[in-house]
Design an enzyme around this catalytic site. Sequence first.
Site, PDB file in Angstrom:
ATOM      1  N   GLY A   1      43.191  42.338  37.793  1.00 38.36           N
ATOM      2  CA  GLY A   1      42.392  42.862  36.697  1.00 38.36           C
ATOM      3  C   GLY A   1      41.637  41.800  35.925  1.00 38.36           C
TER       4      GLY A   1
ATOM      5  CD  GLU B   1      20.408  37.167  39.692  1.00 40.86           C
ATOM      6  OE1 GLU B   1      19.841  36.614  40.657  1.00 40.86           O
ATOM      7  OE2 GLU B   1      20.850  36.535  38.727  1.00 40.86           O
TER       8      GLU B   1
ATOM      9  CG  LEU C   1      34.517  33.162  42.812  1.00 37.55           C
ATOM     10  CD1 LEU C   1      34.627  34.155  43.972  1.00 37.55           C
ATOM     11  CD2 LEU C   1      34.097  31.794  43.321  1.00 37.55           C
TER      12      LEU C   1
ATOM     13  CD  GLN D   1      39.692  37.895  45.267  1.00 38.24           C
ATOM     14  OE1 GLN D   1      40.048  38.600  46.207  1.00 38.24           O
ATOM     15  NE2 GLN D   1      38.642  37.085  45.343  1.00 38.24           N
TER      16      GLN D   1
ATOM     17  CB  ALA E   1      38.397  44.776  34.571  1.00 40.48           C
TER      18      ALA E   1
END
EC number: 2.3.1.48
Length: 398
Positions: A229, A254, A220, A226, A232
Amino acid sequence: MYDELAMAAREYKPVYVRKEEDIDSGESTFHPEMTHQIFGDSEMIFGYKGLDISLYYTAANLVPYFNISTKAKVEETYSDVPPDDISKLLAEDLPPGYLTGLDHFRQALSNEATFRPFGEMVDSYSIEARTGGTRTFEVYCMKIEEPGFRDYHSRMQTFIKFFIDAASYIDVDDERWDYFLIYEKYSESGNVRYAFSGYMTVYNFYAYPEKVRPRISQVLVLPPFQKMGLCARLIQTFYNICYNRMEVLDITVEDPSENFQRVRDFVDCSNCSKLESFQPDLLREGFSHEMVEEAQAKLKLSKLQTRRVYEILRLKATNEGNKEMFRQYRLDLKRRLNLPYLRNRKTYKKLERTLLPEELSQTLGVINNDEQRFRYLEAAFQEDLKAYKHVLERLAMV
């Protein structure tokens, strides 16, 4: 009148507070992406006029303040229809120890200056800010036994029900969990400050005979951070740690969301594009054992994810204007998409002698004629193609 007494639950407002001015400015307010896990599929709250639900968090310590205000309740107008019990609905998902007095919350802000992240710093980097200049972020790794972190985690995890579909709280008493937290490091009045930006949990599964298979579970990044990057970079930070762990067999994820899978694909494609076996000429020759071996040995990728990366990078190496080249690419993907049908074919032939067609479809859940199979393969191909092109668009921007 009933419509006036119903409010979309997504109007529920978390507020991210770095300094006292943020409490009233509204600039640090963000809305949840989903509320159905708490307020039901309709995502509506019934029984109030002028309802305002706020949950404030201090940026570093995540000290929470919870408040509900309303102009009117349904019982004042419709005595036979009680209002939703908001506090009861939120009871299990509110941060423990939340404050109900705004003055106490303001006092808690004074402790932000002394906050220091838990665990060991494993990465640090700066990115260009949209408004100019740079912003610095640090990543820390820890176990739940880190002094003070258990309580901190209980507050931190309360974000996930509003941003991760089908989210559930993990069993923190299991020592096989690793925690990776991102903080923005900034200066306020000449003092170093930290702002919690996001986190990731990783579970270390045992892999026979003496390996482990880390599985990324929850990831999260908070809305104010947000599109920068950070996700990543967090994945790559974790990868870099795994590269040096000889006991790691490969890395899995998962039940990834569509957005997370896209970020993961971007990271994995960026890394695999530098490997010898993933160069364009070899990609156009088809998926190979060498790709699997090199991706696992150097990047700890699973065979399943390696195949996905191959398909994305082969698309990049394919000229769609060349009909034969693109036809070969399409056939390659459809052969992979057709594998579940081929595996079930023998079972299907055995059962069709004893079951009615309707029973057979319900039992196997398979496509039982060529026309249906061709439609399925084309739809699945187009869906993958669309997802792969999103990844390639981001790769082209690097």
